[in-house]
Design an enzyme around this catalytic site. Structure first.
Site, short mmCIF file in Angstrom:
data_model
loop_
_atom_site.label_atom_id
_atom_site.label_comp_id
_atom_site.label_asym_id
_atom_site.label_seq_id
_atom_site.Cartn_x
_atom_site.Cartn_y
_atom_site.Cartn_z
N PHE A 149 0.81 -1.22 0.00
CA PHE A 149 0.00 0.00 0.00
C PHE A 149 0.84 1.27 0.00
O PHE A 149 0.36 2.34 -0.38
CB PHE A 149 -0.93 0.01 1.24
CG PHE A 149 -0.24 0.46 2.50
CD1 PHE A 149 -0.17 1.82 2.80
CD2 PHE A 149 0.37 -0.45 3.36
CE1 PHE A 149 0.48 2.26 3.95
CE2 PHE A 149 1.02 -0.01 4.50
CZ PHE A 149 1.08 1.34 4.79
N SER A 226 5.29 -7.04 3.36
CA SER A 226 5.89 -7.39 4.65
C SER A 226 6.67 -8.71 4.54
O SER A 226 6.40 -9.52 3.65
CB SER A 226 4.81 -7.50 5.72
OG SER A 226 3.83 -8.42 5.28
N CYS A 281 9.47 1.78 3.47
CA CYS A 281 10.40 0.69 3.77
C CYS A 281 11.82 1.24 3.94
O CYS A 281 12.69 0.55 4.44
CB CYS A 281 10.36 -0.37 2.69
SG CYS A 281 11.07 0.22 1.17
P1 NAD Z 1 1.51 -6.61 3.08
O1 NAD Z 1 2.51 -7.69 3.19
O2 NAD Z 1 0.37 -6.60 4.04
O3 NAD Z 1 0.81 -6.64 1.62
C1 NAD Z 1 1.59 -6.69 0.45
C2 NAD Z 1 0.79 -7.40 -0.64
O4 NAD Z 1 0.54 -8.75 -0.23
C3 NAD Z 1 -0.58 -6.76 -0.89
O5 NAD Z 1 -0.83 -6.75 -2.28
C4 NAD Z 1 -1.53 -7.69 -0.16
O6 NAD Z 1 -2.81 -7.75 -0.75
C5 NAD Z 1 -0.85 -9.03 -0.24
N1 NAD Z 1 -1.15 -9.90 0.91
C6 NAD Z 1 -1.45 -9.50 2.19
N2 NAD Z 1 -1.67 -10.57 2.96
C7 NAD Z 1 -1.49 -11.67 2.19
C8 NAD Z 1 -1.57 -13.08 2.44
N3 NAD Z 1 -1.86 -13.57 3.65
N4 NAD Z 1 -1.31 -13.92 1.42
C9 NAD Z 1 -1.01 -13.44 0.19
N5 NAD Z 1 -0.94 -12.12 -0.09
C10 NAD Z 1 -1.16 -11.24 0.89
O7 NAD Z 1 2.31 -5.23 3.11
P2 NAD Z 1 1.73 -3.76 3.20
O8 NAD Z 1 1.22 -3.52 4.57
O9 NAD Z 1 0.85 -3.48 2.05
O10 NAD Z 1 3.06 -2.90 2.98
C11 NAD Z 1 3.95 -2.58 4.00
C12 NAD Z 1 5.11 -3.54 4.04
O11 NAD Z 1 5.79 -3.53 2.79
C13 NAD Z 1 6.17 -3.14 5.06
O12 NAD Z 1 6.61 -4.31 5.70
C14 NAD Z 1 7.27 -2.51 4.22
O13 NAD Z 1 8.55 -2.55 4.80
C15 NAD Z 1 7.20 -3.36 3.01
N6 NAD Z 1 7.81 -2.68 1.86
C16 NAD Z 1 9.01 -3.16 1.43
C17 NAD Z 1 9.64 -2.56 0.37
C18 NAD Z 1 10.95 -3.08 -0.13
O14 NAD Z 1 11.33 -2.76 -1.26
N7 NAD Z 1 11.67 -3.87 0.64
C19 NAD Z 1 9.05 -1.45 -0.26
C20 NAD Z 1 7.82 -1.00 0.22
C21 NAD Z 1 7.20 -1.63 1.28
#
Ligand code: NAD
Length: 498
Positions: A149, A226, A281
């Protein structure tokens, strides 16, 4: 209330699964949309559209593909204000920050415009008698991206721009919390001349993600989110034989050496710790002053700055940062502040009582600052993803370096110092993927690659830059003999060029 759609085969398609999630406007705390959650069949429809469109796109010469990307850039500029406004309203970040989110994506589209050059193979003339050897880079076919997000414009563009430039078709599953901008990007790309079916957007949750992971026609998956989900996507995607790269969570440290310019350091910590409400992130969530004197001086300067942060609705151009993305995110971050107090850290600035006048239902949290945080605390170990900065005091430079190296995450890190020896040593020895020297958010420019180490990333290749071309293509190597009529009899030993 607006009902969002999917974007499949070049048109908006209403959700058919009967499942929806709420879309919120964080600055007012109001529900503004219903987001459809795709079923397996809806994901399959997107993949089939992509599969049908991909061969003709791959056969379009790279210069023509690049022209479509160039036109897309013009449309992104034309609609910049509109995109930023929608992004800020759905995510919660300020409009100025939303423009930065779009711009960082634009820079990767610009990089991908170089695809005629980037996809060039290698050639060896006369590798053996009348033998030339050359390599080709070819697209994979249909590939997918699953994005978080917190950068709803930048990260989708990081994924689909290089993939599409390489001749692939793309299925994007953006975050269900702010999918409007990804849908708008798909419309703009179509307007730029991208054939229908080359960029599809399916909205959804775990069901859609699992459908992508298991779909035999998807060749590669790029995920950002995440760490727990990154690890899951990596394992399941690899088990079904796909090429997978997953980028996960972070806990980025900023080491403050005793000789650092304190004005510059405090400005850096305030911007990188609290910008976008800490939902980056690459946010700095841990400051590591070296020596008690440095720590005392840092705290003396940080406290009034954190206390005077200007929090406001996303549309307020004078705000430093806006609300968190959802009520759940707010509760989660607040919970970490409560936990930090219980664990014995000193809460030097407590933002929990903050209320935004006129926007009482919005998901706001005042800036929080902890001192005397120790490595055994969950406050230190876990990613908080909110406007909370922890100060961990280190006795020596070596202690500060070990702290960074011992943390399970290794996304970004920074050192603030005037000492070139210390900076060089730090860059060489720190176990982190992206390093800033007097730069607090060292997100590499588009033509370098972006990626963390340790449990911040799973897979071999990074995002954008040259690695993105490697990730979205596969190499073929051709060994050719001309003239073809050379006769040297049957050989039963392995051919060599010797
Ligand atoms: P999230 O893991 O909740 O969601 C990411 C994606 O996974 C979304 O599209 C979501 O719909 C999907 N998802 C969620 N739960 C799932 C499940 N149980 N099974 C399969 N798919 C699922 O992450 P978020 O809250 O949207 O974003 C924040 C996180 O992203 C933070 O941990 C941040 O550090 C990380 N992030 C990392 C980077 C990087 O490049 N390392 C960049 C941006 C954000």
């Amino acid at each position: 209330m607006k009902e969002l759609t999917h974007f499949i085969g070049g048109r908006h398609v209403a959700g058919a699964s009967g499942r929806f999630t709420e879309g919120w406007q964080p600055m007012t705390g109001e529900q503004i949309s219903r987001v459809p959650l795709a079923s397996k069949a809806e994901v399959r429809a997107a993949v089939e559209n992509a599969k049908a469109a991909q061969p003709a796109w791959a056969a379009t010469n790279p210069q023509r593909r690049a022209r479509v990307l160039m036109k897309f850039l013009q449309l992104l500029e034309r609609d910049n204000d509109k995109l930023a406004e929608v992004l800020a309203r759905e995510h919660g970040k300020t409009i100025a920050d939303a423009k930065g989110d779009i711009q960082r994506g634009v820079e990767v589209v610009e990089f991908a415009c170089g695809i005629p050059h980037l996809m060039k193979g290698e050639f060896t003339d006369g590798a053996g008698p009348n033998i030339d050897v050359y390599s080709l880079r070819q697209p994979l076919g249909v590939v997918a991206g699953i994005t978080p997000f917190n950068f709803p414009a930048m990260i989708p563009m990081w994924k689909f721009a290089p993939a599409i430039a390489c001749g692939n078709a793309f299925v994007l599953k953006p975050s269900e919390r702010d999918p409007s901008v990804p849908l708008m990007l798909a419309e703009l790309f179509l307007e730029a001349g991208l054939p229908p079916g080359i960029l599809n957007v399916v909205n959804g949750d775990k069901e859609a993600v699992d459908a992508l992971l298991d779909d035999p026609d998807i060749q590669a998956i790029g995920f950002v989110g995440s760490t727990a989900i990154a690890e899951y996507v990596y394992a399941r995607g690899c088990a079904t034989g796909k090429r997978v790269q997953c980028f996960g969570g972070a806990k980025n440290h900023l080491v403050v050496m005793p000789d650092a310019d304190m004005d510059q350091t405090v400005d850096a910590l305030i911007g990188a710790g609290y910008g976008s409400a800490g939902e980056r992130c690459m946010a700095v969530s841990v400051a590591v002053p070296v020596g008690e004197k440095t720590a005392d001086e840092l705290m003396r300067r940080l406290i009034p700055r954190v206390e005077s942060l200007k929090i406001g609705p996303s549309t307020d151009s004078s705000a430093d940062y806006g609300p968190l993305v959802t009520a759940q995110a707010l509760e989660r971050v607040r919970g970490y502040v409560d936990l930090g107090v219980k664990e014995g850290a000193t809460l030097a600035v407590d933002g929990r009582g903050f209320k935004m006048q006129g926007y009482e239902k919005g998901f706001y949290l005042g800036g929080c600052l902890f001192d005397h945080v120790t490595p055994d605390m969950r406050l230190y170990k876990e990613e908080i993803f909110g406007p909370v900065l922890s100060v961990v005091r280190a006795k020596t430079y070596e202690d500060a370096l070990s702290l960074c190296n011992d943390h399970e995450y290794g996304n970004g890190v920074a050192i603030f110092t005037r000492d070139g020896d210390a900076a060089r040593d730090f860059a060489a020895r720190v176990q982190v993927g992206m390093i800033g020297v007097n730069v607090p958010i060292p997100v590499p420019i588009a033509y370098y690659t972006f990626g963390g180490w340790k449990r911040s990333a799973f897979g071999d290749l990074n995002q954008h830059g040259p690695d993105s071309i490697r990730f979205y293509t596969r190499t073929k190597t051709v060994t050719a003999r001309w003239p073809s009529g050379v006769k040297d009899g049957a050989s039963f030993v392995i051919p060599t060029m010797g």
